[in-house]
Scaffold this motif. Structure first.
Motif, PDB file in Angstrom:
ATOM      1  N   ARG A   1       0.875  -1.174   0.000  1.00  0.00           N
ATOM      2  CA  ARG A   1       0.000   0.000   0.000  1.00  0.00           C
ATOM      3  C   ARG A   1       0.910   1.220   0.000  1.00  0.00           C
ATOM      4  O   ARG A   1       1.898   1.257   0.739  1.00  0.00           O
ATOM      5  N   LEU A   2       0.583   2.187  -0.801  1.00  0.00           N
ATOM      6  CA  LEU A   2       1.351   3.424  -0.885  1.00  0.00           C
ATOM      7  C   LEU A   2       0.422   4.575  -0.524  1.00  0.00           C
ATOM      8  O   LEU A   2      -0.620   4.760  -1.158  1.00  0.00           O
ATOM      9  N   LEU A   3       0.784   5.295   0.522  1.00  0.00           N
ATOM     10  CA  LEU A   3       0.007   6.441   0.977  1.00  0.00           C
ATOM     11  C   LEU A   3       0.834   7.697   0.735  1.00  0.00           C
ATOM     12  O   LEU A   3       1.879   7.886   1.369  1.00  0.00           O
ATOM     13  N   ALA A   4       0.381   8.535  -0.173  1.00  0.00           N
ATOM     14  CA  ALA A   4       1.057   9.800  -0.464  1.00  0.00           C
ATOM     15  C   ALA A   4       0.355  10.876   0.361  1.00  0.00           C
ATOM     16  O   ALA A   4      -0.778  11.265   0.052  1.00  0.00           O
ATOM     17  N   ILE A   5       1.006  11.313   1.429  1.00  0.00           N
ATOM     18  CA  ILE A   5       0.378  12.246   2.366  1.00  0.00           C
ATOM     19  C   ILE A   5       0.827  13.668   2.045  1.00  0.00           C
ATOM     20  O   ILE A   5       1.996  14.013   2.190  1.00  0.00           O
ATOM     21  N   ASN A   6      -0.146  14.474   1.610  1.00  0.00           N
ATOM     22  CA  ASN A   6       0.127  15.881   1.352  1.00  0.00           C
ATOM     23  C   ASN A   6       0.176  16.613   2.689  1.00  0.00           C
ATOM     24  O   ASN A   6      -0.700  16.448   3.532  1.00  0.00           O
ATOM     25  N   VAL A   7       1.213  17.443   2.856  1.00  0.00           N
ATOM     26  CA  VAL A   7       1.448  18.111   4.132  1.00  0.00           C
ATOM     27  C   VAL A   7       1.086  19.592   4.038  1.00  0.00           C
ATOM     28  O   VAL A   7       1.616  20.322   3.198  1.00  0.00           O
TER      29      VAL A   7
END
Length: 162
Positions: A82-88
């Motif tokens: 699973r790849l979670l791209a978390i925008n900050v």
């Protein structure tokens, strides 16, 4: 100047940003997904290898890296990646405008107040944390990664016993 400002915003007020050490359980979180409901770690991701990648639209390396790791994600998602791209610290509209042209299929989450980035000890972008199937930190990549390095870490973690 903008990346420096953003890294200062990530650091926030007060003492040093805590550093997550290898083998430690990852900090739990629930964040809204850009394309739907919330995602909770570890609850929604038990038994999977998870790459938690922090990014923002002003980051000069984030666009090329997000595009280049898409084929790696597609190759391994059916094996438990699973790849979670978390925008900050950006809103949904800003994040969506950045990711839509990239054609990525992995999940984009929104950390609008930066609390999850702080919990992970993120001090610059991009930063990627790789979690094993037990939800513990295996390793991290500070700065831009190549698809080859990203893939090697994923393959090693997927090989580990459940």
């Amino acid at each position: 100047a903008l990346p420096l400002l953003a890294s200062l915003l990530l650091a926030g007020c007060g003492g040093d940003t805590p550093q997550l050490a290898p083998g430690e359980p990852s900090p739990p979180f629930t964040l809204p997904a850009l394309a739907g409901g919330p995602v909770s770690l570890p609850d929604d991701l038990r038994g999977q290898v998870v790459a938690v990648r922090f990014w923002a639209d002003w980051c000069p390396f984030c666009e090329s890296e997000m595009r280049s790791i898409e084929p790696v994600y597609r190759a391994y998602k059916d094996q438990g990646l699973r790849l979670l791209a978390i925008n900050v610290r950006q809103d949904a509209q800003t994040a969506a405008a950045f990711v839509e042209p990239l054609g990525i299929s992995y999940e984009v989450l929104l950390d609008e107040d930066g609390a999850v980035a702080r919990a992970y000890g993120v001090s610059g972008l991009p930063t990627t944390f790789f979690l094993d199937r037990q939800g513990r930190l295996a390793t991290r990549i500070l700065g831009e990664s190549t698809p080859e390095i990203f893939e090697q870490v994923v393959k090693d973690l997927l090989r580990e016993p459940r």
